[in-house]
Design a protein around this motif. Sequence first.
Motif, PDB file in Angstrom:
ATOM      1  N   ARG A  71     -20.555 -88.127 -72.735  1.00 25.65           N
ATOM      2  CA  ARG A  71     -19.756 -89.256 -73.264  1.00 25.65           C
ATOM      3  C   ARG A  71     -18.276 -88.896 -73.327  1.00 25.65           C
ATOM      4  O   ARG A  71     -17.405 -89.758 -73.221  1.00 25.65           O
ATOM      5  CB  ARG A  71     -20.182 -89.607 -74.692  1.00 25.65           C
TER       6      ARG A  71
ATOM      7  N   ILE B 112     -16.089 -95.654 -75.903  1.00 29.41           N
ATOM      8  CA  ILE B 112     -16.131 -94.413 -76.695  1.00 29.41           C
ATOM      9  C   ILE B 112     -14.974 -93.532 -76.226  1.00 29.41           C
ATOM     10  O   ILE B 112     -14.822 -93.297 -75.016  1.00 29.41           O
ATOM     11  CB  ILE B 112     -17.469 -93.670 -76.478  1.00 29.41           C
ATOM     12  N   GLY B 113     -14.177 -93.089 -77.153  1.00 26.55           N
ATOM     13  CA  GLY B 113     -13.058 -92.224 -76.794  1.00 26.55           C
ATOM     14  C   GLY B 113     -13.554 -90.981 -76.063  1.00 26.55           C
ATOM     15  O   GLY B 113     -14.701 -90.568 -76.228  1.00 26.55           O
ATOM     16  N   ASP B 114     -12.698 -90.376 -75.252  1.00 26.91           N
ATOM     17  CA  ASP B 114     -13.130 -89.225 -74.448  1.00 26.91           C
ATOM     18  C   ASP B 114     -11.954 -88.293 -74.178  1.00 26.91           C
ATOM     19  O   ASP B 114     -10.801 -88.604 -74.518  1.00 26.91           O
ATOM     20  CB  ASP B 114     -13.784 -89.707 -73.139  1.00 26.91           C
TER      21      ASP B 114
ATOM     22  N   ASP C  83      -9.940 -94.106 -75.147  1.00 21.08           N
ATOM     23  CA  ASP C  83     -11.076 -94.170 -74.212  1.00 21.08           C
ATOM     24  C   ASP C  83     -10.547 -94.238 -72.780  1.00 21.08           C
ATOM     25  O   ASP C  83      -9.920 -95.221 -72.399  1.00 21.08           O
ATOM     26  CB  ASP C  83     -11.905 -95.419 -74.559  1.00 21.08           C
ATOM     27  N   GLY C  84     -10.814 -93.198 -72.014  1.00 19.82           N
ATOM     28  CA  GLY C  84     -10.306 -93.165 -70.637  1.00 19.82           C
ATOM     29  C   GLY C  84     -11.170 -93.941 -69.665  1.00 19.82           C
ATOM     30  O   GLY C  84     -10.661 -94.578 -68.731  1.00 19.82           O
ATOM     31  N   ASP C  85     -12.499 -93.912 -69.846  1.00 21.81           N
ATOM     32  CA  ASP C  85     -13.370 -94.494 -68.815  1.00 21.81           C
ATOM     33  C   ASP C  85     -13.867 -95.894 -69.146  1.00 21.81           C
ATOM     34  O   ASP C  85     -14.648 -96.472 -68.385  1.00 21.81           O
ATOM     35  CB  ASP C  85     -14.559 -93.563 -68.527  1.00 21.81           C
ATOM     36  N   GLY C  86     -13.451 -96.446 -70.263  1.00 23.60           N
ATOM     37  CA  GLY C  86     -13.747 -97.848 -70.539  1.00 23.60           C
ATOM     38  C   GLY C  86     -15.119 -98.127 -71.123  1.00 23.60           C
ATOM     39  O   GLY C  86     -15.506 -99.289 -71.236  1.00 23.60           O
ATOM     40  N   ASP C  87     -15.853 -97.085 -71.540  1.00 26.06           N
ATOM     41  CA  ASP C  87     -17.186 -97.347 -72.099  1.00 26.06           C
ATOM     42  C   ASP C  87     -17.141 -97.661 -73.595  1.00 26.06           C
ATOM     43  O   ASP C  87     -18.183 -97.837 -74.231  1.00 26.06           O
ATOM     44  CB  ASP C  87     -18.139 -96.177 -71.815  1.00 26.06           C
TER      45      ASP C  87
HETATM   46 MG    MG Z   1     -15.098 -93.262 -72.853  1.00 25.12          MG
END
Ligand code: MG
Length: 580
Positions: A91, A44-46, A38-42
């Motif tokens: 996402r 959910i992997g991205d 997960d790059g953006d920390g939400d």
């Molecule tokens: Mg993410």
Amino acid sequence: MTTPTTSPEGLELSRPHGTTDWWRDAVVYQVYPRSFADGDGDGIGDLPGITSRLDHLADLGVDALWLSPFYRSPQKDAGYDVADYRDVDPRFGTIADAEAMIDRAHALGLKVIVDLVPNHTSDQHDWFRAALAAGPGSPERDRYIFRPGRGTNGELPPNDWGSVFGGVAWTRVSERADAPGSAWARDGEWYLHLFDTSQPDLDWSNPEVRTEFESILRFWLDRGVDGFRVDVAHGLVKADGLPDWQWHSEMVSGSAVDPETVPPAPMWDQDGVHEIYRSWRAILDTYSPVRVLVAEAWVDTDERLANYVRPDEMHQAFNFHFLVTPWSAGELRTAIARSLAATEFVGAPTTWVQSNHDVVRHASRLGLAETGKGPNGIFATDAQPDADLGLARARAVTLLMLALPGSAYLYQGEELGLPEHTALPDAVREDPAFARTKGKEAGRDGCRVPIPWESDAPAYGFSPTGRSWLPQPAAYGELAPDSQRGVEGATLEMYRTALRLRRELGLGRAGLAELPVADENVLALTATTADGRKVHVVTVTGGTGFELPAGWGVLLASTPGAGSDGRVPADCTVWAVDGD
Ligand code: MG
Ligand code: NOJ
């Protein structure tokens, strides 16, 4: 050129040497985007997360990655419900993120295969919305499979088909009472969905559908992808008249019904699908370097599967018969020999696989009392797998698989020895199979849990904020790559060594012969490489073990230290070479 060899039972186990196409012996790593990084920390992997971790794949030694869908989607089936095939779901990032990921992979020498979902769209796809709005008899409805119901008022589904996820395969829609603008009151037609209600099946007899998918192929080919994994490749064409067929089909293993007593399934493996793949192959063949098609097709026999990889069709088809084989040397031997014979007949490589996002991870599956396909997920209240036994067998079957000629697919986290998460609370489950079977099946969430990267970081390094869309089991902490790298005997190191040796020795293109062994618990094979080197591969599935012939030196063992006393123990695979 081939090195023909014949097993004692007369089974041909030879494989061609000397071909140069990368996919023939590629090791492909499946990335499940929402659970990789997960790059953006939400939580959910991205795609940016994937790009940042591609070094791990290069270091592991795989040739390519396949990504499960990252397209715009309401995520009712984790992205296998696509609302826009030419866009990235917010996402997961943007089209620019996808291009950056492809570029980075290529810079690392990795090919990129993306998922194509042609059997059905999301119910949020523009086409389906238009079909609902346009009403019966419209060209918009003709892109899907709408039918009037049976019964006096059309209150019964058009036929008796069941959804793979449980329940009936049809949903009834409401129609406008008369002119557009009036109330949506009247009970109307039904539409077919072999999977979830949110996944209406397309009608592939409609030329517009074909044209659209050819355009989607080109869209991603033009962005540099090296190929497509084709979802439900055996489902696109349905038998004329949609005849009743009351039996149930399961993911990966198919219908598993007795062909002697049950008629062929009218929704699966119809001969008409092959014409579609021939037309796609013709498109791919106009691109350079080579682009590939990989079939996800759960069909009844190896021979039917081989039809998908005839020279003018797809390049690979997942070998699910190998995946569902119980832990038995004899059954593994039969599965391997039959697969090789069937694919060799059409000149294609065999595509081995043990785990993916649809089955219980093999480190757990092989630790169950009954091995084989395994259940659709494991509840905390079910009998639990034996973790140590499961991991030992998983490592053993992986070493066997990676010594076989052909291509092999790995599922993210198996190189860490990750087990299934078997204690997920029901409240967090997202797989539609859990709801559609009314909680009878746990579903596939347990193999889709975000993977660990660092033992001591929040969410084990999956996300910078420590968020994770599914909770991770505590066992994942010590399995993070930073705890395994450089550690002798660690699963990660076994995979790295196996992949390096496989590549150096050319095992993916070797000829294979079986060594006669009296013990039914032992499968012993000899791979002969293109330059004449011999690697012996011995898998022991039970009993007292196998005594290595004098002079054999152990190259690699799935159980640390195994073979040093001259014996291969149960639940172990050893690669060995002649001493002289
Ligand atoms: Mg993410
Ligand atoms: C097979 C995919 O692997 C699975 O995850 C999905 O649910 C079905 N096809 C439906 O698209």
